[in-house]
Write a protein that holds these residues in place. Sequence first.
Motif, short mmCIF file in Angstrom:
data_model
loop_
_atom_site.label_atom_id
_atom_site.label_comp_id
_atom_site.label_asym_id
_atom_site.label_seq_id
_atom_site.Cartn_x
_atom_site.Cartn_y
_atom_site.Cartn_z
N LEU A 24 0.73 -1.36 0.12
CA LEU A 24 0.05 -0.08 -0.18
C LEU A 24 0.83 1.07 0.00
O LEU A 24 0.57 2.32 -0.69
CB LEU A 24 -0.89 -0.17 1.30
CG LEU A 24 -1.82 0.96 1.19
CD1 LEU A 24 -3.09 0.72 0.04
CD2 LEU A 24 -2.81 1.06 2.64
N ALA A 25 2.09 1.22 0.86
CA ALA A 25 2.81 2.34 1.03
C ALA A 25 3.42 2.61 -0.49
O ALA A 25 3.66 4.01 -1.17
CB ALA A 25 3.67 2.24 1.90
N VAL A 26 3.92 1.52 -1.30
CA VAL A 26 4.50 1.62 -2.49
C VAL A 26 3.52 2.28 -3.51
O VAL A 26 3.65 3.17 -4.23
CB VAL A 26 4.97 0.28 -3.16
CG1 VAL A 26 5.56 0.38 -4.46
CG2 VAL A 26 6.20 -0.14 -2.19
N LEU A 27 2.41 1.86 -3.48
CA LEU A 27 1.23 2.09 -4.16
C LEU A 27 0.82 3.81 -3.95
O LEU A 27 0.83 4.59 -5.26
CB LEU A 27 -0.14 1.49 -3.85
CG LEU A 27 -1.25 1.14 -4.98
CD1 LEU A 27 -0.38 0.33 -6.13
CD2 LEU A 27 -2.17 0.45 -4.67
N LEU A 28 0.85 4.02 -2.96
CA LEU A 28 0.63 5.64 -2.51
C LEU A 28 1.56 6.46 -2.95
O LEU A 28 1.26 7.37 -3.58
CB LEU A 28 0.35 5.77 -0.98
CG LEU A 28 -0.97 5.42 -0.41
CD1 LEU A 28 -1.13 5.54 1.01
CD2 LEU A 28 -2.03 6.15 -1.13
N LEU A 29 2.94 6.01 -2.87
CA LEU A 29 4.08 7.06 -3.15
C LEU A 29 3.95 7.23 -4.89
O LEU A 29 4.17 8.08 -5.36
CB LEU A 29 5.30 6.20 -2.65
CG LEU A 29 5.70 6.77 -1.34
CD1 LEU A 29 7.02 5.76 -1.06
CD2 LEU A 29 5.99 8.23 -1.46
N SER A 30 3.87 5.83 -5.47
CA SER A 30 3.84 5.98 -6.95
C SER A 30 2.73 6.80 -7.34
O SER A 30 2.76 7.48 -8.39
CB SER A 30 3.88 4.37 -7.24
OG SER A 30 3.07 4.28 -8.53
N ALA A 31 1.57 6.95 -6.71
CA ALA A 31 0.42 7.40 -7.06
C ALA A 31 0.56 8.97 -6.91
O ALA A 31 0.30 9.94 -7.64
CB ALA A 31 -0.92 7.19 -6.32
N VAL A 32 1.50 9.37 -5.81
CA VAL A 32 1.75 10.99 -5.62
C VAL A 32 2.53 11.19 -6.62
O VAL A 32 2.64 12.30 -7.05
CB VAL A 32 2.20 10.89 -4.15
CG1 VAL A 32 3.00 12.22 -3.69
CG2 VAL A 32 1.22 10.70 -3.03
N ILE A 33 3.80 10.57 -6.91
CA ILE A 33 4.78 10.85 -7.94
C ILE A 33 4.01 11.22 -9.39
O ILE A 33 4.40 12.14 -9.71
CB ILE A 33 5.74 9.63 -7.93
CG1 ILE A 33 6.62 9.54 -6.86
CG2 ILE A 33 6.77 10.15 -9.10
CD1 ILE A 33 7.48 8.55 -6.84
N CYS A 34 3.28 10.20 -9.65
CA CYS A 34 2.35 10.53 -10.95
C CYS A 34 1.49 11.70 -11.06
O CYS A 34 1.44 12.11 -11.83
CB CYS A 34 1.82 9.14 -11.21
SG CYS A 34 2.89 8.06 -11.96
N ALA A 35 0.89 11.95 -9.84
CA ALA A 35 0.09 13.09 -9.87
C ALA A 35 0.77 14.09 -10.02
O ALA A 35 0.34 15.05 -10.90
CB ALA A 35 -0.70 13.00 -8.36
N ILE A 36 1.91 14.34 -9.31
CA ILE A 36 2.87 15.55 -9.82
C ILE A 36 3.28 15.71 -11.15
O ILE A 36 3.39 16.63 -12.03
CB ILE A 36 4.19 15.42 -8.61
CG1 ILE A 36 3.42 15.67 -7.47
CG2 ILE A 36 5.21 16.41 -9.29
CD1 ILE A 36 4.67 15.15 -6.40
N ILE A 37 3.70 14.25 -11.84
CA ILE A 37 4.08 14.39 -12.96
C ILE A 37 2.90 14.71 -14.01
O ILE A 37 3.09 15.53 -15.02
CB ILE A 37 4.47 12.83 -13.59
CG1 ILE A 37 5.98 12.54 -12.92
CG2 ILE A 37 4.64 12.87 -15.16
CD1 ILE A 37 6.33 11.25 -13.12
N GLY A 38 1.79 14.22 -13.84
CA GLY A 38 0.44 14.48 -14.61
C GLY A 38 0.32 16.07 -14.59
O GLY A 38 -0.06 16.67 -15.59
#
Lengths: 303, 303
Positions: free
Chosen positions: B70-84
Amino acid sequence: MIRHGSRRWLIAALVAAFAVSWFSTRFNQYYLGIAIDVGINIILAVSLNLINGHTGQFSLGHAGFMAVGGFTAAKLTLLYGESLYPFSLIVGGIMAALAGLLVGIPSLRCKGDYLAIVTLGFGEIIRVIFQNSQFFGAATGLTGIAKLTTFFWAWGIAAVTIYVIAGLVNSTYGRGFLCVHDDEVAASAMGINPLRYKVTAFVIGAFFAGIAGALYAHHKRVLQPDGFNFIKSIDIVVMVILGGMGRTAGVVVAAIILTLLPEVLRSFASYRMIIYSLLIIGLMMGRPQGLFVWPIFKKNAKN
Amino acid sequence: MEWFVQQLINGLALGSIYALIALGYTMVYGILRFINFAHSDVLMLGAFAAYFVAPPVTHLFPPQSYAGALAVLLLSAVICAIIGMLIEFLAYRPLRRRPRLTVLITAIGVSLFIEYTCQHEKVFGAQLKPFPKLLAEQNFHPAGLSINGNDVVVVVVTALLLAGLWYLVQKTRMGLAMRAVSFNEKAAALMGVNINRVISFTFGLGSALAAVAGVFYAMRAQGIEPLMGIKPGLYAFIAAVLGGIGNLPGAALGGLALGLIETFAGGIPALSNYRDGIAFAILIFILLFKPSGLLGKTQVEKV
C-alpha cells in the motif's frame, strides 16, 4: 505551387530524373540509395499532406497504406516476374486506394482526435492482417524482392505526385479540400459535400502512399509488417508538421531534410525520436504553421 | 465451467486495471475535450516509480505485507499525480485557447517524448526489468477452483477507488467544481471556480489512478519497460469510448467489458493472434454505429 507552365516543369523534372538515372552507375551507390529514400519520402509526405494538411483530417495510418501497396506490388513481381514492375506500382497504388476508401468512410463520422485514433487503428489492423497472412510471409514478411526502383522511378513519381496534388488543390474542384479544412459547416452550406471531399482525399493520398510502398519494396528488397508500424506513420506526420500543414513546398523541403538528417547524424541515432518529439511540441507552441514558410514560398504555396 | 470462472476472474482483474486508466482519459476529456495521449506513459511512469521506490520502502515493513504494498502504491500515485500536473502545466496549459488539432499533435509529441526519453540507455533503457514482488503469490481454492489472490486484491482495490471517486465527484466541493467546468467552462469561471486549479486537480487525480493501474499491470506482467503503457493505454482508451467518453460510470463499465473480452478472446487459440486487431475493430465499430458510447449522451453540433 505549380500552376502556370506547370506541365513544362513536370516534363523538365522527369527528364532530369531520367538523366540522373542514366548515369547512376557512376555515382556512389550509398548516396544513390539515400537519394531514392528521399524521393520515396517526398511522395509519402506530399500525399499525407493532402489528407492532414489541405483537407485537415489528421490521419495516423499512412504507413498502413504504404504497407498495402508494398506487399501487393512485391508479391506481384515475386510471382509473375520483374517485367511487371511498372504494372505492380499501379496495382499497389490501387489496392492502397481501396484501403483508403475503407478508412475514408469512418471519417464521415469521426473528427479530430477520434479520426486520429481510428486511422491509427486501421493502420495497426492492416499490419496485424499482414502479420498473420501466410500468403504475405506472416511475421517474417517478403524477402528476395528484385531491386527495380531506380532514381528515375522514385524521383519521377515524386514529381508526378507533386504535380497531381498541387494541381488538384489549386484547381476549382480542389478548393473544396481547403473549404472542408477551414469550416465543414460553412462548406456544406456552400454546396460542397465535405464527406465526398474527405473520402476523395483519403483515396488519392492512399493511392500515392501505396505507390511509395511499392517503390520502397523494390528498393529495400525486404518487407516486414513490423516496418510499417505507428512509428513509420509518425515519421511522415513529422515531415508534414515541420514543413507546414497544407504547404506543399515546405513539406517537400521537410521530407528532404528529415531523410538526410538521420544519415548525417548517425551518432545521434538514439536521440532521433527524442528530438522529433521535442520538435513537434516546440513547433505546436511556437510555430504551428510549420518551419519552412518563407516569404518566397508564401505567394504560391500558402493555401 | 472451471475454465470459465477462472477466465472471468482474470478478466475482471484486467478489466479493473483498464477501468482505472480509462477514468483518467474520460475525466480529462470531460473537462478539456481532448484525448491525453500521454496518459499511457504516465501509467508506465507509475510502474517505474514503484520499481524504484519499492526496495527502500518495503524494508520498513514486513516482507510482502499489504502495508508495504500500500505504501508503494501511494508513493507511486503521488509521484505520478505530480508528473501529470506538470505535463498539463508545461505542455497543455499554454495551448488551451488554440485549435484542438494543435493540442492533439502536442499530446502525441509529449507521449513520444516520454517514451523515447525513458527508452534511452541513460534513463531506463529499453530492456525488460523484473518488477519486484510486492505481494506473495497466493491461490485460493474454493470449490475446486484456483483463484489468484492478487487478482482479488486488484478487483477489491479498484472497487474501493471507484467508490471513492464517485464520492469525490458527487459529494465534495472540488467534485462540484469539476462537474461545473465540464458542463460549461466559462460559466463556471464566472461563478468563481478557479479553472486552472480544477484542471490541475483533474490531471493529478487521473494520473494517480493511472499509477495505481500501472503498478497492478506490472504485477501481472513479465516485467516493465518504457513502452509497456501503450497497450493497456490503448485498450483503456477504447474502453472509455465504449462506455461513452466523458462519462465516469461508462469508463468503468467499458474497462470491465474490454478486460473480459480480451481474456476470453485470448483463451480461444484461433482468435489470440488477432487480439489487438479485435480491440481496434471494436473501437471502429462503436465509432461507426454509436459514437456516443454505451452510456454517453449524443451531442448536437452547434455552429
